[in-house]
Design a protein around this motif. Structure first.
Motif, short mmCIF file in Angstrom:
data_model
loop_
_atom_site.label_atom_id
_atom_site.label_comp_id
_atom_site.label_asym_id
_atom_site.label_seq_id
_atom_site.Cartn_x
_atom_site.Cartn_y
_atom_site.Cartn_z
N ILE B 78 0.84 -1.21 0.00
CA ILE B 78 0.00 0.00 0.00
C ILE B 78 0.87 1.25 0.00
CG2 ILE B 78 -1.63 1.34 1.37
CD1 ILE B 78 -2.90 -1.23 2.23
N MET B 79 1.95 1.21 0.79
CA MET B 79 2.86 2.37 0.80
C MET B 79 3.49 2.57 -0.56
SD MET B 79 4.78 2.04 4.41
CE MET B 79 3.92 2.28 5.94
N VAL B 80 3.86 1.47 -1.24
CA VAL B 80 4.47 1.58 -2.57
C VAL B 80 3.50 2.24 -3.54
CG1 VAL B 80 5.18 0.21 -4.55
CG2 VAL B 80 6.06 -0.33 -2.31
N VAL B 81 2.24 1.76 -3.54
CA VAL B 81 1.25 2.32 -4.46
C VAL B 81 0.96 3.77 -4.12
CG1 VAL B 81 -1.11 2.09 -5.24
CG2 VAL B 81 0.28 0.08 -4.97
N ALA B 82 0.93 4.10 -2.80
CA ALA B 82 0.66 5.48 -2.41
C ALA B 82 1.76 6.41 -2.89
CB ALA B 82 0.52 5.58 -0.89
N ALA B 83 3.02 5.94 -2.84
CA ALA B 83 4.12 6.79 -3.30
C ALA B 83 3.98 7.06 -4.79
CB ALA B 83 5.46 6.12 -2.99
N ALA B 84 3.63 6.03 -5.58
CA ALA B 84 3.45 6.23 -7.01
C ALA B 84 2.28 7.17 -7.29
CB ALA B 84 3.23 4.89 -7.71
#
Lengths: 165, 113
Positions: B78-84
């Motif tokens: 979720i953090m990865v997708v939020a950063a993108a």
């Protein structure tokens, strides 16, 4: 009241206070700073739950990278209290009441929820250590991990294309 | 700690995010409230992961190291997708500011011209 409970309530107060400041403050820069405080409090919660890897990633990715990006954009646009657009107060009141009703319904629905266990393990358990997470990430979850690199590449290309227009 | 407290904390943070989205007109603040909602969900996932670990320990099973790993890896993704998402969203907001010289979402209510 032992030290864990004191820390839990302290971090909860900081998180909720920061979140309220994000919504209510007129100056966008103050909103960003309050959101950073909220993220620090959430990292404290992760440490309290012994999820050390996520606590550090939360600090680096959210409080470090993402919030600096927000602050950079706000300062680039020179936003401040005078340029802040305001909704009229009836719309604000309606939004607050709607959000409050949402909170009320969810709390009432989940207060007596029948979960398997009623306690969250605090301060012990090896699940959140970087060794165990890394082993799972590079064995079972290696394909989503590689796909997320493609996602980052496409996000980077998209940001550059949008910025060059 | 009782799991109910974590549920209520996450719900309160999520609702504050919803209120922010409903009551503000600045696009960047709305975006920050979305981040707040994502973080509320992350906290709940981590709390539930530790709840399942406590549950398997209470059941007397040998506490394997993999109990609750899935939820924490979900939070990581979720953090990865939020950063993108933040990079693309902020690029769109900067472009909008260059076109209409404002970050007021009410200027975009027709999505044409």
């Amino acid at each position: 009241m032992n030290i864990t409970e004191i820390l839990f309530w302290l971090l909860t107060a900081v998180a909720l206070g920061g979140a309220l400041l994000v919504v209510t403050s007129k100056n966008p820069v103050y909103s960003v700073l309050a959101l950073i405080a909220t993220f620090f409090a959430l990292s404290g919660h992760y440490i309290l739950l012994n999820a050390q890897f996520l606590a550090v990633v939360n600090l680096i990715v959210y409080a470090g990278a993402i919030m600096v990006l927000f602050l950079f954009v706000i300062m680039l646009m020179n936003l401040n209290t005078e340029t802040e657009p305001q909704k009229n107060k009836w719309l604000k009141l309606a939004g607050t009441i709607a959000g409050g009703c949402f909170l009320l319904v969810l709390v009432a629905a989940l207060r007596d929820a029948d979960s398997k266990s009623t306690m969250a393990l605090v301060g012990s358990g090896d699940t959140g250590l970087i060794q165990n997470l890394g082993k799972a990430l590079f064995n079972e979850y290696v394909i989503p991990f590689e796909i997320s690199s493609v996602l980052f590449l496409s996000a980077m290309v998209g940001a550059v294309v949008l910025g060059k227009k | 700690m009782p799991i109910n407290l974590y549920i209520f904390l996450a719900l309160a943070l999520f609702s504050i995010g919803v209120i922010g989205v409903l009551t503000r007109r600045n696009a960047i603040i709305i975006f920050m409230c979305i981040e707040l909602m994502l973080n509320a969900v992350n906290l709940l996932l981590v709390a539930f992961s530790k709840m399942h670990l406590a549950d398997s320990m209470a059941a007397g099973a040998a506490p394997t190291l993999t109990n609750g790993v899935d939820a924490q890896l979900f939070v990581f993704f979720i953090m990865v997708v939020a950063a993108a998402e933040v990079t693309v969203g902020l690029a769109i907001i900067v472009m909008m500011y260059r076109n209409i010289h404002s970050v007021d979402v009410n200027f975009l209510n027709r999505l044409k011209n």
